[in-house]
Design an enzyme around this catalytic site. Structure first.
Site, mmCIF file in Angstrom:
data_model
loop_
_atom_site.group_PDB
_atom_site.id
_atom_site.type_symbol
_atom_site.label_atom_id
_atom_site.label_comp_id
_atom_site.label_asym_id
_atom_site.label_seq_id
_atom_site.Cartn_x
_atom_site.Cartn_y
_atom_site.Cartn_z
ATOM 1 N N ASN A 37 0.855 -1.190 0.000
ATOM 2 C CA ASN A 37 0.000 0.000 0.000
ATOM 3 C C ASN A 37 0.890 1.241 0.000
ATOM 4 O O ASN A 37 1.434 1.623 1.032
ATOM 5 C CB ASN A 37 -0.905 -0.029 1.246
ATOM 6 C CG ASN A 37 -1.802 1.195 1.312
ATOM 7 O OD1 ASN A 37 -1.894 1.966 0.355
ATOM 8 N ND2 ASN A 37 -2.476 1.373 2.437
ATOM 9 N N LYS A 86 0.007 4.210 -0.403
ATOM 10 C CA LYS A 86 -0.689 5.395 0.145
ATOM 11 C C LYS A 86 -0.461 6.603 -0.772
ATOM 12 O O LYS A 86 -0.400 6.444 -1.979
ATOM 13 C CB LYS A 86 -0.255 5.640 1.599
ATOM 14 C CG LYS A 86 -0.416 4.380 2.464
ATOM 15 C CD LYS A 86 -0.273 4.630 3.938
ATOM 16 C CE LYS A 86 -0.394 3.314 4.702
ATOM 17 N NZ LYS A 86 -0.392 3.481 6.141
ATOM 18 N N HIS A 101 -9.744 0.922 5.207
ATOM 19 C CA HIS A 101 -8.471 1.266 5.858
ATOM 20 C C HIS A 101 -8.750 2.297 6.952
ATOM 21 O O HIS A 101 -9.582 3.186 6.786
ATOM 22 C CB HIS A 101 -7.476 1.811 4.832
ATOM 23 C CG HIS A 101 -6.083 1.851 5.351
ATOM 24 N ND1 HIS A 101 -5.658 2.800 6.258
ATOM 25 C CD2 HIS A 101 -5.016 1.036 5.137
ATOM 26 C CE1 HIS A 101 -4.388 2.566 6.564
ATOM 27 N NE2 HIS A 101 -3.973 1.501 5.898
ATOM 28 N N GLU A 106 -7.163 4.801 7.845
ATOM 29 C CA GLU A 106 -6.962 6.203 7.432
ATOM 30 C C GLU A 106 -8.205 6.748 6.735
ATOM 31 O O GLU A 106 -8.528 7.925 6.852
ATOM 32 C CB GLU A 106 -5.703 6.305 6.540
ATOM 33 C CG GLU A 106 -4.442 6.159 7.385
ATOM 34 C CD GLU A 106 -3.249 5.558 6.666
ATOM 35 O OE1 GLU A 106 -3.246 5.501 5.423
ATOM 36 O OE2 GLU A 106 -2.315 5.122 7.369
ATOM 37 N N GLU A 114 -5.125 -4.623 10.981
ATOM 38 C CA GLU A 114 -4.155 -3.542 11.095
ATOM 39 C C GLU A 114 -4.455 -2.724 12.353
ATOM 40 O O GLU A 114 -5.283 -1.800 12.306
ATOM 41 C CB GLU A 114 -4.242 -2.604 9.892
ATOM 42 C CG GLU A 114 -3.889 -3.231 8.565
ATOM 43 C CD GLU A 114 -3.401 -2.170 7.565
ATOM 44 O OE1 GLU A 114 -2.292 -2.344 7.055
ATOM 45 O OE2 GLU A 114 -4.104 -1.191 7.320
ATOM 46 N N GLY A 128 2.624 2.846 10.919
ATOM 47 C CA GLY A 128 3.593 3.932 10.768
ATOM 48 C C GLY A 128 4.278 4.351 12.058
ATOM 49 O O GLY A 128 4.888 5.419 12.116
ATOM 50 N N SER A 141 3.580 -1.430 10.595
ATOM 51 C CA SER A 141 5.024 -1.463 10.852
ATOM 52 C C SER A 141 5.659 -2.805 10.509
ATOM 53 O O SER A 141 6.593 -3.256 11.184
ATOM 54 C CB SER A 141 5.332 -1.059 12.298
ATOM 55 O OG SER A 141 4.930 0.285 12.514
HETATM 56 P P1 13P Z 1 2.965 0.857 7.724
HETATM 57 O O1 13P Z 1 3.514 -0.442 7.164
HETATM 58 O O2 13P Z 1 3.648 2.068 7.172
HETATM 59 O O3 13P Z 1 2.878 0.832 9.200
HETATM 60 O O4 13P Z 1 1.450 0.965 7.167
HETATM 61 C C1 13P Z 1 0.614 -0.120 7.300
HETATM 62 C C2 13P Z 1 -0.605 0.152 6.525
HETATM 63 O O5 13P Z 1 -1.381 1.029 6.870
HETATM 64 C C3 13P Z 1 -0.824 -0.637 5.313
HETATM 65 O O6 13P Z 1 -2.098 -0.448 4.817
#
Ligand code: 13P
Length: 248
Positions: free
Chosen positions: A9, A11, A93, A95, A165, A171, A211
């Site tokens: 991903n 993003k 997700h 976010e 997640e 992150g 992470s």
């Molecule tokens: P990170 O791997 O940057 O923590 O992000 C995970 C994520 O949100 C994947 O969709």
């Protein structure tokens, strides 16, 4: 035996040239990516461009499910993805839930529309630190999943990938303990069995995100109910995504 699956991903990152170059490198991993299903979720504007020279499967980070066309400024339709031969979508997700106020009913409707349209859906769930600390992580995740399960046709099970997640791990460099991942993934599989049946529960792929790096992927991939990863930051570098793929 479930085949492992990894979602990269990206993003809202990478320039056009960086995205093209990284996608090209990942597509040329050769036999390394044959033992695992790989899906790259690039920034939405690059989907059309990358689909012209498609190597690894592509997916959309977001889609507007319920309608095919209409006055929905800024949205992407499932039909647009079909036109680009894109068969994967990321839905729910954290976010999108947090920053764009996507609520469970809307997320469920999008996921159902995508599953019914023949897409493979990566459906995200996961709790905040506050929820984990007050001991209700499992019931939180259960509510997120059952809002989908209640509307779902079990025949579309093979096209569903559940991505656990935990928000506090995204992150941050913090990763749940092996016991916590084992417990939550086992709980999710049990929930699938309870709502549907054993073949459904056995077939569904449950992946971990938050992470995930080249350093921790190998150990997590050994856990019985971890069928792959949804990788954010570490998927932006060729060497780290290549190591993660090699470690599952
Ligand atoms: P990170 O791997 O940057 O923590 O992000 C995970 C994520 O949100 C994947 O969709």
């Amino acid at each position: 035996m479930r085949k492992k699956i990894i979602g990269a991903n990206w993003k809202m990152n990478l320039s056009r040239l960086e995205a093209e170059s990284l996608y090209h490198e990942i597509s040329n991993l050769g036999e390394l990516n044959e033992h695992v299903d790989l899906v790259v979720f690039p920034p939405q504007p690059f989907l059309g461009l990358l689909s012209l020279n498609a190597g690894v499967a592509l997916g959309a980070q977001n889609v507007y499910g319920p309608e095919i066309f209409g006055a929905y400024t800024g949205e992407t339709s499932l039909q647009h993805l079909i036109d680009l031969h894109i068969q994967n979508v990321l839905i729910g997700h954290s976010e999108r839930r947090l920053y764009f106020n996507e609520h469970s009913d809307f997320i469920g409707a999008k996921a159902i529309a995508a599953l019914n349209g023949g897409f493979q859906v990566f459906f995200c769930c996961g709790e905040s630190m506050e929820i984990r600390e007050n001991g209700t992580a499992a019931s939180w995740v259960e509510a997120q999943l059952t809002s989908l399960f209640e509307q779902m046709d079990p025949k579309s099970c093979s096209a569903l990938v559940i991505a656990y997640e935990p928000i506090w791990a995204i992150g941050t460099g913090k990763v749940p303990s092996m016991d916590e991942i084992t417990e939550m993934h086992g709980f999710i599989r049990g929930l699938c069995e309870q709502y549907f049946d054993t073949p459904f529960a056995d077939a569904i792929r449950i992946i971990y995100g938050g992470s995930c790096t080249a350093n921790n992927a190998r150990a997590m991939a050994q856990l019985p109910n971890v069928d792959g990863f949804l990788v954010g930051g570490a998927s932006l570098s060729y060497s780290s995504i290549q190591e993660i793929i090699a470690s599952v």
